[in-house]
Structures are given as structure tokens and as C-alpha cells.
Design a protein around this motif. Structure first.
Motif, PDB file in Angstrom:
ATOM      1  N   ALA A  27       0.853  -1.185   0.000  1.00 58.89           N
ATOM      2  CA  ALA A  27       0.000   0.000   0.000  1.00 58.89           C
ATOM      3  C   ALA A  27       0.890   1.236   0.000  1.00 58.89           C
ATOM      4  CB  ALA A  27      -0.900  -0.001   1.235  1.00 58.89           C
ATOM      5  N   HIS A  28       0.621   2.150  -0.921  1.00 58.02           N
ATOM      6  CA  HIS A  28       1.384   3.411  -1.019  1.00 58.02           C
ATOM      7  C   HIS A  28       2.873   3.168  -1.248  1.00 58.02           C
ATOM      8  CE1 HIS A  28      -2.297   5.230   0.383  1.00 58.02           C
ATOM      9  NE2 HIS A  28      -2.257   4.505   1.484  1.00 58.02           N
ATOM     10  N   ALA A  29       3.223   2.056  -1.924  1.00 52.63           N
ATOM     11  CA  ALA A  29       4.638   1.744  -2.096  1.00 52.63           C
ATOM     12  C   ALA A  29       5.369   2.825  -2.879  1.00 52.63           C
ATOM     13  CB  ALA A  29       4.785   0.390  -2.808  1.00 52.63           C
ATOM     14  N   GLU A  30       4.624   3.575  -3.750  1.00 50.63           N
ATOM     15  CA  GLU A  30       5.293   4.587  -4.569  1.00 50.63           C
ATOM     16  C   GLU A  30       5.817   5.747  -3.735  1.00 50.63           C
ATOM     17  OE1 GLU A  30       1.074   5.817  -4.034  1.00 50.63           O
ATOM     18  OE2 GLU A  30       2.126   3.941  -4.532  1.00 50.63           O
ATOM     19  N   GLN A  31       5.358   5.872  -2.482  1.00 51.96           N
ATOM     20  CA  GLN A  31       5.778   7.003  -1.656  1.00 51.96           C
ATOM     21  C   GLN A  31       7.072   6.723  -0.898  1.00 51.96           C
ATOM     22  OE1 GLN A  31       2.575   8.456   0.798  1.00 51.96           O
ATOM     23  NE2 GLN A  31       1.042   7.959  -0.752  1.00 51.96           N
ATOM     24  N   GLY A  32       7.545   5.496  -0.950  1.00 51.41           N
ATOM     25  CA  GLY A  32       8.789   5.199  -0.249  1.00 51.41           C
ATOM     26  C   GLY A  32       8.799   3.759   0.217  1.00 51.41           C
ATOM     27  N   PRO A  33       9.984   3.204   0.445  1.00 50.06           N
ATOM     28  CA  PRO A  33      10.077   1.803   0.857  1.00 50.06           C
ATOM     29  C   PRO A  33       9.554   1.615   2.269  1.00 50.06           C
ATOM     30  CG  PRO A  33      12.224   2.868   0.995  1.00 50.06           C
ATOM     31  CD  PRO A  33      11.302   3.847   0.343  1.00 50.06           C
ATOM     32  N   PRO A  34       8.942   0.477   2.533  1.00 53.72           N
ATOM     33  CA  PRO A  34       8.394   0.216   3.864  1.00 53.72           C
ATOM     34  C   PRO A  34       9.477  -0.227   4.831  1.00 53.72           C
ATOM     35  CG  PRO A  34       8.062  -1.680   2.466  1.00 53.72           C
ATOM     36  CD  PRO A  34       8.684  -0.615   1.592  1.00 53.72           C
ATOM     37  N   PRO A  35       9.214  -0.128   6.110  1.00 46.54           N
ATOM     38  CA  PRO A  35      10.093  -0.773   7.082  1.00 46.54           C
ATOM     39  C   PRO A  35      10.124  -2.271   6.796  1.00 46.54           C
ATOM     40  CG  PRO A  35       8.497   0.662   8.172  1.00 46.54           C
ATOM     41  CD  PRO A  35       8.058   0.531   6.751  1.00 46.54           C
ATOM     42  N   ARG A  36      11.226  -2.922   7.183  1.00 48.95           N
ATOM     43  CA  ARG A  36      11.409  -4.325   6.830  1.00 48.95           C
ATOM     44  C   ARG A  36      11.388  -5.185   8.089  1.00 48.95           C
ATOM     45  NH1 ARG A  36      13.036  -5.741   2.008  1.00 48.95           N
ATOM     46  NH2 ARG A  36      14.541  -7.312   2.692  1.00 48.95           N
ATOM     47  N   THR A  37      10.431  -6.101   8.120  1.00 50.41           N
ATOM     48  CA  THR A  37      10.323  -7.054   9.215  1.00 50.41           C
ATOM     49  C   THR A  37      10.136  -8.441   8.622  1.00 50.41           C
ATOM     50  OG1 THR A  37       7.919  -6.871   9.370  1.00 50.41           O
ATOM     51  CG2 THR A  37       9.234  -5.337  10.716  1.00 50.41           C
ATOM     52  N   LEU A  38      10.236  -9.443   9.490  1.00 48.30           N
ATOM     53  CA  LEU A  38      10.012 -10.831   9.088  1.00 48.30           C
ATOM     54  C   LEU A  38       8.987 -11.441  10.040  1.00 48.30           C
ATOM     55  CD1 LEU A  38      12.860 -13.380   8.251  1.00 48.30           C
ATOM     56  CD2 LEU A  38      10.580 -14.037   9.019  1.00 48.30           C
ATOM     57  N   PRO A  39       7.777 -11.794   9.529  1.00 51.16           N
ATOM     58  CA  PRO A  39       7.310 -11.661   8.144  1.00 51.16           C
ATOM     59  C   PRO A  39       7.086 -10.208   7.758  1.00 51.16           C
ATOM     60  CG  PRO A  39       5.516 -12.382   9.551  1.00 51.16           C
ATOM     61  CD  PRO A  39       6.749 -12.415  10.402  1.00 51.16           C
ATOM     62  N   SER A  40       7.007  -9.997   6.439  1.00 51.33           N
ATOM     63  CA  SER A  40       6.897  -8.639   5.931  1.00 51.33           C
ATOM     64  C   SER A  40       5.532  -8.041   6.252  1.00 51.33           C
ATOM     65  CB  SER A  40       7.153  -8.618   4.421  1.00 51.33           C
ATOM     66  OG  SER A  40       6.295  -9.515   3.761  1.00 51.33           O
ATOM     67  N   LEU A  41       5.477  -6.720   6.199  1.00 54.49           N
ATOM     68  CA  LEU A  41       4.295  -5.962   6.611  1.00 54.49           C
ATOM     69  C   LEU A  41       3.302  -5.824   5.462  1.00 54.49           C
ATOM     70  CD1 LEU A  41       6.327  -3.154   8.410  1.00 54.49           C
ATOM     71  CD2 LEU A  41       5.181  -5.099   9.500  1.00 54.49           C
ATOM     72  N   LYS A  42       2.015  -5.721   5.814  1.00 52.97           N
ATOM     73  CA  LYS A  42       0.981  -5.627   4.789  1.00 52.97           C
ATOM     74  C   LYS A  42       0.899  -4.240   4.152  1.00 52.97           C
ATOM     75  CE  LYS A  42      -1.401  -9.622   4.663  1.00 52.97           C
ATOM     76  NZ  LYS A  42      -0.568 -10.439   5.538  1.00 52.97           N
ATOM     77  N   ALA A  43       0.885  -3.189   4.964  1.00 52.34           N
ATOM     78  CA  ALA A  43       0.617  -1.852   4.426  1.00 52.34           C
ATOM     79  C   ALA A  43       1.472  -0.817   5.146  1.00 52.34           C
ATOM     80  CB  ALA A  43      -0.867  -1.506   4.575  1.00 52.34           C
ATOM     81  N   TRP A  44       1.990   0.149   4.371  1.00 49.09           N
ATOM     82  CA  TRP A  44       2.885   1.173   4.899  1.00 49.09           C
ATOM     83  C   TRP A  44       2.565   2.501   4.252  1.00 49.09           C
ATOM     84  CZ3 TRP A  44       5.964   3.439   8.101  1.00 49.09           C
ATOM     85  CH2 TRP A  44       6.939   4.337   7.682  1.00 49.09           C
ATOM     86  N   SER A  45       2.337   3.538   5.066  1.00 49.65           N
ATOM     87  CA  SER A  45       2.111   4.901   4.586  1.00 49.65           C
ATOM     88  C   SER A  45       3.167   5.802   5.206  1.00 49.65           C
ATOM     89  CB  SER A  45       0.716   5.396   4.979  1.00 49.65           C
ATOM     90  OG  SER A  45      -0.286   4.573   4.424  1.00 49.65           O
TER      91      SER A  45
END
Length: 522
Positions: A27-45
Motif C-alpha cells: 500500500a502506497h509503495a510509490e511514496q517510499g520503501p516500507p520498514p522491513r520485518t520478518l514476516p513482511s508488513l501488509k501496508a505502509w504509509s
């Protein structure tokens, strides 16, 4: 549960039947890379002021129900960052502090494990319920372990599957309590929520029995051990599900009751199977169920019900045991088939489980297409590991077992326990089927079953999830510590694929992320 023969090309077969995992975009990936966790996150603004962990930070918890989570989170942050972090009750904080609470979760499905992380001058962690709040701390811990400053923005996250598990075969290879607790900590860190203990098999019945002390193995867990383990697991949002396998895989029990072993018409005796035509067999199994069902407070009891007629490396036929057909006809009418004795045993055990307020579960291989006049209760959860069924050559990729789609259409919930790649076998010939973590990561997800079929979205609503199933066919090959080390990456892959898309990039990127987040605090 294990199979005694396996195709040498099992890994190749998995690759042949699998299709690439299709993740979902950020979600909103075009605005910047998301924080990175394991497992990966669903949505980042992304947006707003970033967070920097204070040198003397406070974790403010809003309710008493969050005290343990906040205390453990603060201790882990002290361990990983060196900052002086303590937990304190309250709801306000200074820049560099962390707030932990529960509440509504707009933008996420309605489920207790959903959570939100709002990143600003303070770090606000909010779960839909206490489970979600705990998972928010797991993600925050991974982020702050990598770097004590985080870019401003909002995370919303939730699991795709209800069950994300680890099964340990302690019936064949006893695993010390310290190792079990370490795996529980690992599960909490990776947002896995179901610890399935296979408590009885070839080399022992691992529970301390008051009613039948003769069946308890030298290496076992006391009832207080189990109570303490269940309480410890709950602290990490992990449910403990017990399995005592009936009517096969009962070597550890039948060693003390040879008179109940299944005997064929020509006099062959099975060390693993109990004679379900003998009323005394039901007395013994009923005693075990009634004694131990109250010990485990979770929602489920696993009855096993796999590989009933597997005798060593030989798969027998129901027709070889005339007493089973006689029993079935006497109990269920003249039209009954010998297999009905087995299906009736499942329903008998399931009734006892329900009477104790729990939901029964079994493995799938005893449920054949077109076999028997009885049906098993549709509330029974089916752990689907093999297409083979019995009696048949025990190769899990082909055979007469009912398909996942057929079981779902009949009203069952299922769990994907595919022999490949969800199994990790320590020792024995079936270890040849262990799938390397990179292949599992790239080619498999819980909609793809061992027979090569994939569930539709509607069918997948009845798929509870999956897990890593650790079997110890030959307990002399690896120690428990060696097994724990060997499943490190497979368990991380399990966490990613059961929490759900999007994936954390290529496997090389995933592996690098796994190194960065590391293992949980001791």
C-alpha cells in the motif's frame, strides 16, 4: 507421523507441481520503501516525523492485560540496543518513548491479531486485541534492533492465515523443556501462533500418567511441566495443541499392553496399531483422553488417525484383519465395511473431545474416496499431508485419499500440512524429501497442496493455514539442539508464507533480512 518410502525426486516434484507465489503490492509503495520485518508488513504509509528510541525510554502500557507484553518488550529492547528501557503503566510519553495499547483498527480486517504502528516523535503500538499488541511489539523490536531510528509513517498489518505453526515430534525424540521454551520465543518473534506437540509415537508416550503409569516413557513431561509450558506459551501468544496418535503409531503405549496389539488373521502382530475390535482398547484410549484433555486449555485436541495399517515398511489391508469387518458389521449394520471400524473410532474419539469443550483434529490419509458407509464429523479439522491414503503404497503425491477441495465441500476446515515442503524430517529415508528453504520460499504458499491442487479463494477461506512439521524418524541422527538449528530458515519461511504477502523480495533479500532481525532475546 512419517512415511516409510519416498520418491528420490521429491524436491523436483514439488518444483514441478508448484507455481510461483504471487504477492500483493505494498500500500502506497510509490511514496517510499516500507520498514522491513520478518514476516513482511501488509501496508505502509510514509510521512511525518521519524522516531528515535530514547536513551532512557519508557514503554507505557495502557491496561494491566498488557503488562507482561510491555515488560518483555522493554527487556528485549535493553538487550538488543543497550538503551535503558523500562515498562511503566500509563498512556502518555515523551519523545523517544513507546505507547502500547489496544483499540479499533481502521484499514485492517476485524481480527484480534491485527495491529498498527504509528511512527512519530513517540512510537504508538496499537493492537486490535492483546494478540495484535504483542505482534506490534514483535515488529517494533525487529525494526529497532536493526536501527534505533525509524522513518515516520504508519504500518497496518494482519495475518492472512489463522494458524501459523510449528509441530515437534517429541514422541520419537524427547525435547527438553528449555528447548521448547526457546522455540516458543522464536515463534512469538515470527508471529507464529500454534505449537503442535506430537506426544506419543514409536519411542515413547511423553506424558506422566496417573491412570496408566506403565505407559509413561522414562523421558517425559510431568503435568506441572505442561501447565508451566502452556502458561509460558500464552505469554508469547502461542497456543499449545496436543496430539496423542490413535489407533496407529501407538508403539510407546502398546509396549506395556501387548495384549491389545492388532493381530492379522494369519497371526502377524503389529507393534504400532491397537486392535479397535477389542473393547479393552477403547477403555485404554478413553482413559488417556479423559486424563489429559483437561490438562490442555487450548481449543483443540489432535487424535492422529494416520497410517493405521502401516506395519513397519509394509502397508496392510483391512481385509487381513477379519475381526475389523466383524466389529464394523456388529456395530454399524450388515452393510458396514471393515474401514468403518476405523471411521467409527474417529467419531468415538471426537465425541470425547467435544465433551471436554474442544474441537477434534486428525490427519487426512485415512479418509478415502468412496470407502466406508460412515462419515466423520464435519467439525473435525483435517490436517492434509498426503494424497496416498491407506491401504496403498505410502507415496504422498498420488492416491485415493479425498482431496482438500472435497473435504472442504463436505464441510471441514483443513490445514495444509503438505509432506513437501511443510515437512522437515530429521533422519531416516524420508529426510530425502526435505525441501531447501529457497525453493519453499519461491515456489510454495499454503493454497498449494501435496497433490498439486491449489485452492480457490472461496475454498481457501476454509484453510486454517500451515506450519513447519518437524519429524524425528530416526532420533539417533540429530540432537534436539541440532534440529532446532537446522529448522531456523525453514521456520522463517513458514512465518513469511503463512502471515502472507507481500514477500520480502528475492530469497537473497529475505535471507539478508533474516540475518538482520536475528533471533529473539533469551
Amino acid at each position: 507421523m512419517s512415511i516409510r518410502a519416498v520418491a528420490a525426486g521429491a524436491v523436483v516434484m514439488v518444483a514441478a507441481v508448484a507455481v510461483s507465489f504471487s504477492g500483493q503490492p505494498w500500500a502506497h509503495a510509490e511514496q517510499g520503501p516500507p520498514p522491513r520485518t520478518l514476516p513482511s508488513l501488509k501496508a505502509w504509509s510514509p510521512g511525518g516525523t521519524g522516531f528515535s528510541l530514547g536513551a532512557h525510554a519508557r514503554v507505557w502500557y495502557a491496561t494491566e492485560a498488557l503488562r507482561d507484553t510491555a515488560t518483555d518488550f522493554a527487556a528485549a529492547l535493553r538487550s538488543f540496543t543497550g538503551n535503558d528501557v523500562v515498562a511503566q503503566e500509563g498512556s502518555s510519553g515523551n519523545p523517544g518513548d513507546i505507547a502500547l495499547g489496544t483499540g479499533s483498527m481502521p484499514g485492517a480486517p476485524e481480527m484480534p491479531e491485527a495491529y498498527r504502528i504509528s511512527i512519530g516523535e513517540t512510537l504508538d503500538l496499537r493492537g486490535a486485541d492483546t494478540a495484535g499488541a504483542f505482534y506490534a511489539t514483535s515488529s517494533a523490536l525487529q525494526l529497532l534492533r536493526q536501527r534505533t531510528t525509524i522513518t515516520g509513517g504508519t504500518v497496518i498489518d494482519w495475518p492472512q492465515y489463522r494458524e501459523r505453526g510449528l509441530m515437534l515430534d517429541v514422541g520419537r525424540e524427547f525435547m527438553p523443556l528449555d528447548l521448547l521454551r526457546a522455540q516458543i520465543r522464536r515463534m512469538g518473534y515470527l508471529k507464529l501462533n500454534l505449537l503442535h506437540l506430537h506426544l506419543s509415537d514409536t519411542f515413547g508416550f511423553r506424558l506422566e500418567s496417573d491412570r496408566h503409569p506403565e505407559i509413561t516413557a522414562a523421558q517425559h513431561y510431568s503435568k506441572q511441566d505442561i501447565r508451566d509450558l502452556v502458561e509460558y506459551a500464552a505469554r508469547y501468544q502461542v497456543e499449545v495443541m496436543p496430539e496423542v496418535d490413535f489407533p496407529g503409531h501407538m508403539n510407546g503405549i502398546l509396549a506395556a499392553h501387548p495384549e491389545l496389539k492388532l493381530r492379522s488373521a494369519d497371526g502377524r502382530v503389529s507393534d504400532a496399531a491397537i486392535d479397535i475390535a477389542n473393547p479393552r482398547a477403547y477403555d485404554l484410549m478413553g482413559d488417556i483422553l479423559d486424563e489429559f484433555l483437561p490438562l490442555f486449555p487450548g481449543r483443540y485436541w489432535h487424535l492422529g488417525a494416520d497410517e493405521f495399517l502401516l506395519d513397519g515398511t509394509r502397508v496392510a489391508s483391512f481385509d487381513e484383519y477379519s475381526q475389523l469387518g466383524e466389529y464394523a458389521r456388529a456395530a454399524y449394520g450388515p452393510q458396514a465395511q471393515p474401514v468403518d471400524a476405523f471411521l467409527g473410532l474417529i467419531n468415538w474419539g471426537a465425541d470425547i473431545v467435544r465433551a471436554h469443550g474442544k474441537r477434534p483434529r486428525i490427519w487426512n490419509d485415512g479418509l478415502h474416496t468412496g470407502a466406508g458407509t460412515l462419515t466423520v464429523g464435519t467439525d473435525i479439522v483435517i490436517d492434509y499431508w498426503s494424497k496416498a491414503g491407506i491401504p496403498q503404497l505410502p507415496l504422498p503425491f498420488f492416491g485415493i485419499a479425498r482431496s482438500p477441495a472435497d473435504l472442504i465441500a463436505a464441510g471441514h476446515d483443513v490445514r495444509n500440512a503438505s509432506f513437501t515442503p511443510a515437512y522437515y524430517v530429521a533422519g531416516g529415508p524420508t529426510a530425502a524429501g526435505n525441501v531447501p528453504a529457497p525453493l519453499a520460499y519461491q515456489l510454495w504458499d499454503p493454497t498449494l497442496f501435496v497433490d498439486g491442487t491449489r485452492l480457490t479463494p472461496d475454498q481457501n477461506a476454509h484453510n486454517l493455514g500451515s506450519g513447519l512439521f518437524v519429524w524425528c524418524d530416526d532420533p539417533t541422527v540429530r540432537t534436539p539442539d541440532q534440529i532446532a538449528a537446522a529448522v531456523t530458515m525453514p521456520l522463517r519461511v513458514t512465518a513469511q508464507q503463512t502471515w502472507g504477502p507481500p514477500q520480502a523480495g528475492s530469497y537473497l533479500e529475505f535471507s539478508a533480512l533474516a540475518d538482520a532481525v536475528g533471533e529473539p532475546a533469551a
